[in-house]
Scaffold this motif. Structure first.
Motif, mmCIF file in Angstrom:
data_model
loop_
_atom_site.group_PDB
_atom_site.id
_atom_site.type_symbol
_atom_site.label_atom_id
_atom_site.label_comp_id
_atom_site.label_asym_id
_atom_site.label_seq_id
_atom_site.Cartn_x
_atom_site.Cartn_y
_atom_site.Cartn_z
ATOM 1 N N VAL A 121 0.994 -1.079 -0.046
ATOM 2 C CA VAL A 121 -0.032 0.017 0.034
ATOM 3 C C VAL A 121 0.918 1.181 -0.015
ATOM 4 N N VAL A 122 1.855 1.319 0.688
ATOM 5 C CA VAL A 122 2.758 2.236 0.811
ATOM 6 C C VAL A 122 3.536 2.726 -0.423
ATOM 7 N N VAL A 123 4.010 1.842 -1.356
ATOM 8 C CA VAL A 123 4.696 1.637 -2.599
ATOM 9 C C VAL A 123 3.418 2.123 -3.444
ATOM 10 N N PHE A 124 2.332 1.672 -3.367
ATOM 11 C CA PHE A 124 1.422 2.059 -4.382
ATOM 12 C C PHE A 124 1.016 3.680 -4.379
ATOM 13 N N LEU A 125 0.899 4.012 -3.094
ATOM 14 C CA LEU A 125 0.584 5.456 -2.726
ATOM 15 C C LEU A 125 1.908 6.340 -3.083
ATOM 16 N N LEU A 126 2.779 5.896 -3.055
ATOM 17 C CA LEU A 126 4.210 6.639 -3.411
ATOM 18 C C LEU A 126 4.111 6.865 -5.014
ATOM 19 N N ALA A 127 3.737 5.913 -5.737
ATOM 20 C CA ALA A 127 3.841 5.977 -7.153
ATOM 21 C C ALA A 127 2.945 6.926 -7.590
ATOM 22 N N LEU A 128 1.527 6.740 -6.654
ATOM 23 C CA LEU A 128 0.579 7.728 -7.134
ATOM 24 C C LEU A 128 0.893 9.196 -6.746
ATOM 25 N N ILE A 129 1.751 9.387 -5.725
ATOM 26 C CA ILE A 129 2.113 10.799 -5.339
ATOM 27 C C ILE A 129 2.953 11.262 -6.196
ATOM 28 N N LEU A 130 4.015 10.432 -6.818
ATOM 29 C CA LEU A 130 5.035 10.943 -7.689
ATOM 30 C C LEU A 130 4.548 10.798 -8.984
ATOM 31 N N SER A 146 14.715 -6.939 -9.616
ATOM 32 C CA SER A 146 13.451 -6.782 -9.912
ATOM 33 C C SER A 146 12.716 -8.192 -9.811
ATOM 34 N N ILE A 147 13.264 -9.168 -9.752
ATOM 35 C CA ILE A 147 12.470 -10.321 -9.802
ATOM 36 C C ILE A 147 12.051 -10.544 -8.102
ATOM 37 N N ILE A 148 12.139 -9.666 -7.096
ATOM 38 C CA ILE A 148 11.452 -9.583 -6.209
ATOM 39 C C ILE A 148 10.563 -8.053 -6.023
ATOM 40 N N THR A 149 11.374 -7.086 -6.513
ATOM 41 C CA THR A 149 10.459 -5.652 -6.221
ATOM 42 C C THR A 149 9.355 -5.729 -7.061
ATOM 43 N N TYR A 150 9.215 -6.380 -8.492
ATOM 44 C CA TYR A 150 8.075 -6.361 -9.126
ATOM 45 C C TYR A 150 6.658 -6.705 -8.352
ATOM 46 N N ALA A 151 6.826 -7.523 -7.575
ATOM 47 C CA ALA A 151 5.897 -7.835 -6.676
ATOM 48 C C ALA A 151 5.281 -7.118 -5.780
ATOM 49 N N PHE A 152 5.790 -5.849 -5.540
ATOM 50 C CA PHE A 152 5.517 -4.819 -4.753
ATOM 51 C C PHE A 152 4.810 -3.786 -5.406
ATOM 52 N N LEU A 153 4.657 -4.097 -6.787
ATOM 53 C CA LEU A 153 4.230 -2.639 -7.603
ATOM 54 C C LEU A 153 2.936 -3.073 -8.152
ATOM 55 N N HIS A 154 1.992 -2.033 -8.039
ATOM 56 C CA HIS A 154 0.654 -1.837 -8.506
ATOM 57 C C HIS A 154 0.418 -0.432 -8.861
ATOM 58 N N TYR A 155 -0.193 -0.190 -9.926
ATOM 59 C CA TYR A 155 -0.708 0.970 -10.406
ATOM 60 C C TYR A 155 -2.050 1.183 -10.721
ATOM 61 N N ASP A 156 -2.867 0.119 -10.514
ATOM 62 C CA ASP A 156 -4.328 0.223 -10.618
ATOM 63 C C ASP A 156 -4.959 -0.021 -9.371
ATOM 64 N N GLY A 188 6.175 -8.465 -28.393
ATOM 65 C CA GLY A 188 7.444 -8.059 -28.013
ATOM 66 C C GLY A 188 7.809 -7.808 -26.638
ATOM 67 N N ASN A 189 8.608 -7.040 -26.204
ATOM 68 C CA ASN A 189 9.221 -6.908 -24.698
ATOM 69 C C ASN A 189 7.925 -6.411 -23.930
ATOM 70 N N SER A 190 7.835 -7.009 -22.778
ATOM 71 C CA SER A 190 6.813 -6.742 -21.697
ATOM 72 C C SER A 190 7.403 -6.360 -20.471
ATOM 73 N N ARG A 191 6.742 -5.841 -19.338
ATOM 74 C CA ARG A 191 7.160 -5.598 -18.135
ATOM 75 C C ARG A 191 6.102 -6.465 -17.125
ATOM 76 N N LEU A 192 6.642 -6.963 -15.977
ATOM 77 C CA LEU A 192 5.514 -7.487 -15.140
ATOM 78 C C LEU A 192 5.827 -6.835 -13.855
ATOM 79 N N LEU A 193 4.476 -6.644 -13.291
ATOM 80 C CA LEU A 193 4.206 -5.973 -11.980
ATOM 81 C C LEU A 193 3.115 -6.573 -11.226
ATOM 82 N N GLY A 194 2.950 -6.502 -9.821
ATOM 83 C CA GLY A 194 1.984 -7.058 -9.071
ATOM 84 C C GLY A 194 1.992 -8.372 -8.209
ATOM 85 N N ALA A 195 1.361 -8.496 -7.136
ATOM 86 C CA ALA A 195 1.781 -9.527 -6.137
ATOM 87 C C ALA A 195 1.076 -10.949 -6.382
#
Length: 289
Positions: free
Chosen positions: A26-35, A57-67, A122-129
């Motif tokens: 939740v903190v990371v989500f709010l941080l991305a929202l604020i920035l 990023s094999i770990i950090t991607y699981a803490f990212l949500h933009y939606d 093509g190339n893609s990116r993964l995020l989410g828990a």
């Protein structure tokens, strides 16, 4: 300000380990929202060459949500699964499955995009828990498949739930390949990677092997690097081989199967899976079939 800080610290200290992971998400989500920016350096790329430049990023991607809906559903699943899981197993095992599930999901995502580039585009990116959450869910479904859960007005066995979710994820992969614009093939691949880890972990644990011990030791070593080296007395777990679940064999055998299962699960909750005797593990294995 000091009182507020102390109050926040007290509330965080009362959270279980999976609730703390929810708080971080939740903190990371709010941080991305604020920035108002995507945290690209923490997202997992689909090609290995880019991944080598940011292996974290094999770990950090699981803490990212933009939606909002993405994080809401993932954190709700994690909250309810966490309550069920931590009533039966240790917090360390929860961490093992969660992070190994995220890693497995990420590896399957990169593998499929690298080996079948024409199918996945093509190339893609993964995020989410989602992959980590799937690992916990499928672990529970595979470890105690006949355990029932309430679904509206009727009961469902856990393995029905797990099978349905995996089936939907497989469909999601193929629909994403057909329609890469609106589909989510990469996300569903990660779900399947997490599910595979959860299933394999549960089956190995039922046979007496905790495959997360190596990962657990690695995490303990990393945490130990940031802690002062204080020697603590060793804690020895004594197993009473003449008893099952703390009862004499005669008393234990007099109970019905559900009571026996409850006794052993209660012992796991208090002392961890490793505290079980070979006889208790064998009984739990047979009951899980």
């Amino acid at each position: 300000m000091t009182t507020l800080t102390q109050d926040i610290k007290n509330k965080l200290s009362n959270l279980n380990v999976l609730e703390k992971i929810i708080a971080i998400n939740v903190v990371v989500f709010l941080l991305a929202l604020i920035l108002r920016t995507d945290l690209i350096w923490f997202e997992l790329p689909s090609d290995f060459s880019s991944f080598i430049m940011k292996p974290w990023s094999i770990i950090t991607y699981a803490f990212l949500h933009y939606d909002v809906w993405h994080i809401l559903f993932n954190m709700l699943w994690l909250y309810f699964l966490g309550r069920m899981f931590l009533n039966l197993f240790s917090a360390k095992m929860a961490i093992n499955i969660y992070f190994l599930g995220a890693i497995s999901g990420g590896l399957l995502f990169m593998f499929c995009y690298s080996v079948f580039p024409s199918a996945f585009g093509g190339n893609s990116r993964l995020l989410g828990a989602s992959a980590a959450v799937r690992a916990l869910l499928i672990f529970l479904c595979a470890y105690m498949p006949n355990q029932e859960m309430r679904f509206f007005t009727f009961n469902l066995k856990l393995w029905y739930v797990g099978a349905a979710i995996v089936f939907l994820d497989v469909l999601g992969v193929f629909s994403g390949i057909k329609d890469p614009v609106y589909g989510n093939a990469g996300g569903n691949l990660a779900h399947l990677g997490g599910a595979l880890l959860g299933y394999f972990y549960a089956k190995q644990l039922l046979s007496g092997k905790d495959i997360g011990k190596g990962f657990e030791r690695m995490v303990d070593s990393l945490v130990g690097m940031f802690k002062s080296s204080k020697k603590r007395p060793l804690k020895t777990v004594h197993k009473n081989k003449g008893k099952v679940g703390g009862y004499s064999k005669a008393d234990f055998n007099a109970f019905n199967n559900q009571k026996k299962i409850d006794i052993i699960l209660d012992k796991i909750s208090k002392s961890g899976y490793d505290s079980l005797t070979a006889e208790e593990k064998e009984f739990l294995f047979r009951a899980g079939k």
